[in-house]
Every structure is written in structure tokens, then in C-alpha cells.
Design a protein around this motif. Structure first.
Motif, mmCIF file in Angstrom:
data_model
loop_
_atom_site.group_PDB
_atom_site.id
_atom_site.type_symbol
_atom_site.label_atom_id
_atom_site.label_comp_id
_atom_site.label_asym_id
_atom_site.label_seq_id
_atom_site.Cartn_x
_atom_site.Cartn_y
_atom_site.Cartn_z
ATOM 1 N N THR A 130 1.285 -1.396 -0.047
ATOM 2 C CA THR A 130 -0.200 -0.347 0.263
ATOM 3 C C THR A 130 0.877 1.604 0.186
ATOM 4 O OG1 THR A 130 -1.687 -0.888 0.964
ATOM 5 C CG2 THR A 130 -1.901 1.417 1.628
ATOM 6 N N LEU B 294 0.774 4.052 -2.952
ATOM 7 C CA LEU B 294 0.875 5.243 -3.197
ATOM 8 C C LEU B 294 2.385 6.654 -2.616
ATOM 9 C CD1 LEU B 294 -1.441 5.269 0.394
ATOM 10 C CD2 LEU B 294 -1.616 5.718 -2.213
ATOM 11 N N LEU C 169 -6.918 0.612 -4.049
ATOM 12 C CA LEU C 169 -5.940 1.477 -4.193
ATOM 13 C C LEU C 169 -5.715 2.582 -4.955
ATOM 14 C CD1 LEU C 169 -4.110 2.196 -1.861
ATOM 15 C CD2 LEU C 169 -2.599 0.035 -2.805
ATOM 16 N N ASP D 78 -11.468 5.129 4.405
ATOM 17 C CA ASP D 78 -10.836 5.934 3.709
ATOM 18 C C ASP D 78 -9.410 7.278 4.448
ATOM 19 O OD1 ASP D 78 -10.824 4.242 1.681
ATOM 20 O OD2 ASP D 78 -12.139 5.669 0.307
ATOM 21 N N LEU E 108 -5.737 6.604 4.768
ATOM 22 C CA LEU E 108 -5.168 6.599 3.047
ATOM 23 C C LEU E 108 -4.860 8.170 2.738
ATOM 24 C CD1 LEU E 108 -7.152 4.054 0.636
ATOM 25 C CD2 LEU E 108 -5.062 3.831 1.732
#
Length: 374
Positions: A53, A57, A121, A328, A331
Motif C-alpha cells: 500500500t 501510494l 487502492l 479512507d 489513506l
């Protein structure tokens, strides 16, 4: 109030002394090009874990940073590797495998469970960064002409590539699968690779159905599984070709475990042996590793198979759990962090521990994930 980002020391390592911003890594290769293509990859071996992840990102944040600084549009290319092993069998003392794609095709795996987490994602990162993405399955990747050309070059020079791709046993592993049951011999004991004028011939033996042959034409058709070093060299060759195909600055963005010895002992000598001039090589950018408390790479396979990290919350090993617990918003927290990495060389060229991220999440989330009992 102190934060993880203000209390941690960001010492400038080698490359950070040469760059003011991370876009400097691309500046020469991007000159006179019309676009940036930033390629990354992941095996479809389950729901993305925390390290994957963070890497994805970071790739989008880096692409957005470079696009802004260099004034070029960027695209992230995500190589979705459904050729990841999903089943392991032993026959006559030899190990055989079937891939994720094989088991999906046979109805034994649900494709959504292997892809939905990545899609969620990727969509989130696209919307947040403004950088579009393309998904390239391995079935498509292995059939691209530059990838097939590279395979043909390797097949013609097996003696030169064996020390690069297989320093232990000398077997360059380009595996065909049995047409009847799709078993592949992992070690390649019975594998024979032959370079024909316009194709590569792969011969092997299935323990259940006997000898078989796969023809892999340079122009397309057929299927083969290239193991990691072969695939890495093919990727470098492909990205070098994409410089001209797309008038692009080609960037390979992966976790830092693919830098160092891997880059110097596999990718660089592989491209040199293929005769690719260094100025045509893709730019290699390595995202920070998420490491455990011993300094080792946080490993989902170790967690699942061997019960390691029993004291860590499951959210570090499973994106679904992370999002189920915090939504979220988590994130957003990670995006703010990796966006700093994307521009600052001192922050990009280093590793981060799970304790660092625990402190980061604890700072921004109302409820800190409680460690599970060992």
C-alpha cells in the motif's frame, strides 16, 4: 507537539547529496520527451499489505511530483502479475506450481478477491494525485514484442545469462506449463530452452502427462512464465523500448529491496549483456521499505505462513482490515506522509519501521490499533 516526522532524523545518504528534489533524478532523461511513464508491479497473491500500500501510494505521489516539476503529463503503469504462484505440489521429489491466473481460469480462485483491493487502492491514488493509471496483466506483458525480443536474445545467449539470472544452479527459468493440467516444474530440471529463428521453443515434462513443447513466437502467441530475474531484465528492456514507442521518460519504480545488489548484479549486467546503451536504460526509483522491528522487510508471507509478527495488528498485513477499521481517512494520512517523501531526497532514500507508522497513525487517528497478544 512533536510528531514522527519532526522527531526522526533524516540524514542525507549518497544520492541525496546530489539532488535538491527527487525530480532531479529524472531531469536529464525527461529532456525533450513529451510524457512520463512510471511503471510499478505487484504479484496478485492476495489483498495488498501495508508495505505494498505504501509503495503504490509513493509511486503515485512521486509521479505527481515529477509531473509538476518537469511540466510533463505522467501515467502510472501497474503490472499486475497473475503469474504469481498460487498452488504448490510435489511429484516424485520435484516441486511443481500453478499460478493465480491458472486457478482463476479453473474457477478455483475468485478473481475479484485478487484484484479488488488493488483496484480500490489504484483508483484512490489516481483520484488523489490526478495521475491516470493503466493496468497491464502478465498475460499482456509477456506477449509484448519488446518483451518477446528480449526473451529471444536471452535464449540465444543462455551461457551469458545463466550467471546473471541463476548464479546458484545455472538454470535460466523460463517455464512452460503443461497444456493439459497447467503444472509447471519450478526448478526447471527438465527444462530445455531453444532459440529458433523467430521463436523460442520450451520443452519440459509433466509428471502426469509426459513431455510437452511450447512455442513462443517473437510476434506473439503462446505463454510462458519468466521468473523474477528474467522478468526484471525484460522489464528494463521493455521500458528502454518505450522511450521511443511513447516518446517517454521511462521510470521503473519499485520498493528499495529491488535496488542495491539486485540492480547491480541482475538488472545492470542484464541490460549491458543485451547491448542496451546506458543512456536508454529506464530511470530506477526505489521507494522506502516498511521494515519490522528487527530491520527486516515487513513480509506478508512470513506472517501468514509462519505466524511471525504476532504482536502486530492485522491492519499492517491487510488493506481490507486497515480500511474497515479506519476508512479512507487512513489513506489521507499516508498520502500526506508519502507526499513529503516524493519531493524530499532525504525522506525518500531510507526505510521506515512499523513503529514509525504506528506513531504516525496514533497521532492522527482517534483510536490507536491495539497490538494483538503474542
Amino acid at each position: 507537539m512533536t510528531t514522527p516526522s519532526t522527531t526522526l532524523i533524516f540524514a542525507p545518504v549518497g544520492i541525496a547529496h546530489l539532488t535538491n528534489r527527487n525530480s532531479d533524478l529524472l531531469r536529464a532523461a525527461a529532456a525533450s520527451r513529451s510524457t512520463l511513464r512510471v511503471t510499478t508491479a505487484a504479484q496478485l497473491n492476495g489483498v495488498p499489505h501495508f508495505g505494498t500500500t505504501v509503495t503504490i501510494l509513493t509511486v503515485f505521489a512521486f509521479a505527481a511530483h515529477a509531473a509538476d516539476d518537469l511540466g510533463l503529463p505522467a501515467t502510472v503503469v501497474f503490472d499486475a502479475l497473475e503469474n504469481a504462484p498460487a498452488e504448490h505440489l510435489e511429484r516424485g521429489g520435484e516441486q511443481y506450481t500453478r499460478t493465480v491466473g491458472d486457478l482463476i481460469d479453473a474457477g478455483r480462485l475468485n478473481e475479484a478477491t485478487r484484484t479488488d483491493g488493488f483496484r480500490r487502492l489504484l483508483d484512490w491514488a489516481r483520484d488523489r494525485s490526478g495521475v491516470p493509471y493503466e493496468v497491464r496483466p502478465y498475460t499482456v506483458y509477456q506477449n509484448l514484442r519488446p518483451v518477446r525480443e528480449c526473451l529471444h536474445h536471452i535464449a540465444r545467449q543462455l551461457d551469458a545469462f545463466a550467471p546473471i539470472c541463476a548464479p546458484t544452479d545455472g538454470v535460466v527459468k523460463v517455464r512452460p506449463r503443461c497444456p493439459a493440467c497447467r503444472l509447471m516444474e519450478k526448478a526447471g530440471k527438465h527444462l530445455r530452452i531453444t532459440a529458433l529463428p523467430d521463436a523460442v521453443q520450451l520443452d519440459s515434462i509433466c509428471p502426469d502427462h509426459g513431455p510437452y513443447t511450447e512455442h513462443v513466437p517473437v510476434d506473439g502467441g503462446g505463454w510462458y512464465d519468466a521468473n523474477t530475474p528474467v522478468r526484471s531484465i525484460q522489464k528494463g528492456y521493455l521500458l528502454a523500448a518505450e522511450r521511443e514507442l511513447y516518446d517517454a521518460c521511462s521510470v521503473s519504480a519499485d520498493g528499495a529491496d529491488w535496488g542495491g545488489a539486485w540492480h547491480s548484479q541482475v538488472l545492470a549486467p542484464g541490460l549491458a549483456t543485451l547491448g542496451v546503451p546506458p543512456h536508454d536504460w529506464p530511470v530506477s526509483v526505489f521507494t522506502p521499505l516498511v521494515v519490522d522491528r528487527t530491520g527486516g522487510k515487513l513480509s506478508k508471507s512470513l506472517y501468514v505462513a509462519k505466524g511471525a509478527y504476532a504482536d502486530l495488528p492485522e491492519l499492517f498485513l491487510n488493506l481490507d482490515v486497515l480500511l474497515a477499521e479506519h476508512g479512507d481517512h487512513v489513506l489521507d494520512i499516508l498520502w500526506a506522509e508519502v507526499s513529503r517523501w516524493a519531493s524530499d531526497p532525504r525522506r525518500l532514500h531510507r526505510s521506515y519501521t512499523v513503529d514509525y507508522f504506528t506513531a504516525l497513525l496514533n497521532e492522527h487517528l482517534a483510536t490507536r490499533p491495539a497490538p494483538r497478544a503474542a
